[in-house]
Design an enzyme around this catalytic site. Sequence first.
Site, PDB file in Angstrom:
ATOM      1  N   TYR A 170      16.281  30.613   7.230  1.00  0.00           N
ATOM      2  CA  TYR A 170      14.647  31.388   7.584  1.00  0.00           C
ATOM      3  C   TYR A 170      14.720  31.274   9.424  1.00  0.00           C
ATOM      4  CZ  TYR A 170      12.417  31.088   3.090  1.00  0.00           C
ATOM      5  OH  TYR A 170      11.908  31.183   1.844  1.00  0.00           O
ATOM      6  N   LYS A 203       0.845  -1.081  -0.084  1.00  0.00           N
ATOM      7  CA  LYS A 203      -0.008   0.058   0.038  1.00  0.00           C
ATOM      8  C   LYS A 203       0.951   1.326  -0.044  1.00  0.00           C
ATOM      9  CE  LYS A 203      -0.380  -0.063   5.132  1.00  0.00           C
ATOM     10  NZ  LYS A 203      -1.386  -0.433   6.196  1.00  0.00           N
TER      11      LYS A 203
HETATM   12  C1  LIG Z   1      -0.528  -1.414   7.147  1.00  0.00           C
HETATM   13  C2  LIG Z   1      -1.084  -2.771   7.456  1.00  0.00           C
HETATM   14  C3  LIG Z   1      -0.426  -3.767   7.485  1.00  0.00           C
HETATM   15  C4  LIG Z   1       1.152  -3.888   7.337  1.00  0.00           C
HETATM   16  O1  LIG Z   1       1.801  -3.150   8.561  1.00  0.00           O
HETATM   17  P1  LIG Z   1       3.330  -3.208   8.889  1.00  0.00           P
HETATM   18  O2  LIG Z   1       3.433  -2.902  10.219  1.00  0.00           O
HETATM   19  O3  LIG Z   1       3.931  -2.334   7.759  1.00  0.00           O
HETATM   20  O4  LIG Z   1       3.889  -4.605   8.593  1.00  0.00           O
HETATM   21  C5  LIG Z   1      -0.885  -5.021   7.549  1.00  0.00           C
HETATM   22  N1  LIG Z   1      -2.237  -5.018   8.133  1.00  0.00           N
HETATM   23  C6  LIG Z   1      -3.134  -3.761   8.194  1.00  0.00           C
HETATM   24  C7  LIG Z   1      -4.466  -4.186   8.367  1.00  0.00           C
HETATM   25  C8  LIG Z   1      -2.545  -2.774   7.879  1.00  0.00           C
HETATM   26  O5  LIG Z   1      -3.356  -1.595   7.826  1.00  0.00           O
END
Ligand SMILES: *Cc1c(COP(=O)(O)O)cnc(C)c1O
Length: 374
Positions: A267, A47
């Site tokens: 800045y 994702k």
């Molecule tokens: C993002 C997510 C993962 C992956 O989590 P990590 O901590 O990056 O391994 C797995 N399951 C769900 C439901 C998530 O939202």
Amino acid sequence: MSVSPFPPQVPAQTGAVLFIDLDAIAANWRALEARQSPACRAAAVVKADAYGLGAAPVAAALAAAGCRRFVVATLDEGLALRAGRPEAEILVLSGPLPGTASLFAGAGLWPVLNSLEQVADWRALATRQQRPLPAALHVDTGMRRLGLSAADLARLSADPALLAGIDPRLLMSHLACADEPEHPLNALQRQRFAAARALFPGLPGSLAASSGIFLGPAWHADWTRPGAALYGLNPTPGAANPMAPVARLAARILQVRDVDAGDSVGYGASYRCAAPTRLAIVAAGYADGLFRALGNRGCGHFGEQPVPLVGRVSMDLTIFDVGIASTARPGDSITLMGPGNDADAIARAAGTIGYEILTALGARYHRHYLGGAA
Ligand SMILES: *Cc1c(COP(=O)(O)O)cnc(C)c1O
């Protein structure tokens, strides 16, 4: 002598390069699978554009390593991934928004059904299309984010008509505190998940993400869902990072200037030089995901030499104190993320977590992939 010149494939006009080691990502996936029983497989979470590293090349490298199942957050991400990976099993965590179920089915995506409304949408589509439609059921065991309540799940198991036409492939839940092994919620969620699974005997289960894998086999179920650990973030924050480093970020020096004792920098004049020194101004800033919170707190490396980030981070520029004797000159590069200063270390300096550092990596960076399938 120039320091860390970019490889010839990098266009000359590129100000900053994000190097992504696809072989390290594949090695991390294999290492996670090796921690699990052979019957338990790891689905790769890609994702948010594989946490900023590029979903398409990352998924290709993982597929070449043997990964068959991928997890994304949104329908858009699922459709984009499907275009390059016709064979893969793709789970979409957010499930169908009203009116989108047919888009999932058309692309062969498996929605994660998080509510009775989503179950009803998916059931209605299966009835309309007169074919079983695969999906995952998500039961909330303590996160109180997405997911069916325990009572919702009990209703589904008591009344099979509610799942008519739905082909459940997975029962999943998500741990809230897996990065704190001693947190009591871990054991509680595992118990609640076991009770939920008892309602659907034989249905494969998935509970652990990256940190959950390190809680031990009792949390593994049939599928794990690692994301962060694949990308080199430390899934065991209290201990040494067991994962291979994946990302290195380097930015070119645009200008080198000498400053006097008492001069202020950037800045807000938030940094004052105690002694004469030499500054290197590099081509990356907060618009590229270098958090402004790193002002006067971050660091980089010029070759092996650690160099403090001085003054505020600006939108397109960041200033490093390379020291009065430095050989740095325009065109050389400063490593902003890499060995000795990985995403987790940057996050500590910025007051956040490595996940946010990676997913904020900017679109302006030239992404240069190392290794991977030929
Ligand atoms: C993002 C997510 C993962 C992956 O989590 P990590 O901590 O990056 O391994 C797995 N399951 C769900 C439901 C998530 O939202």
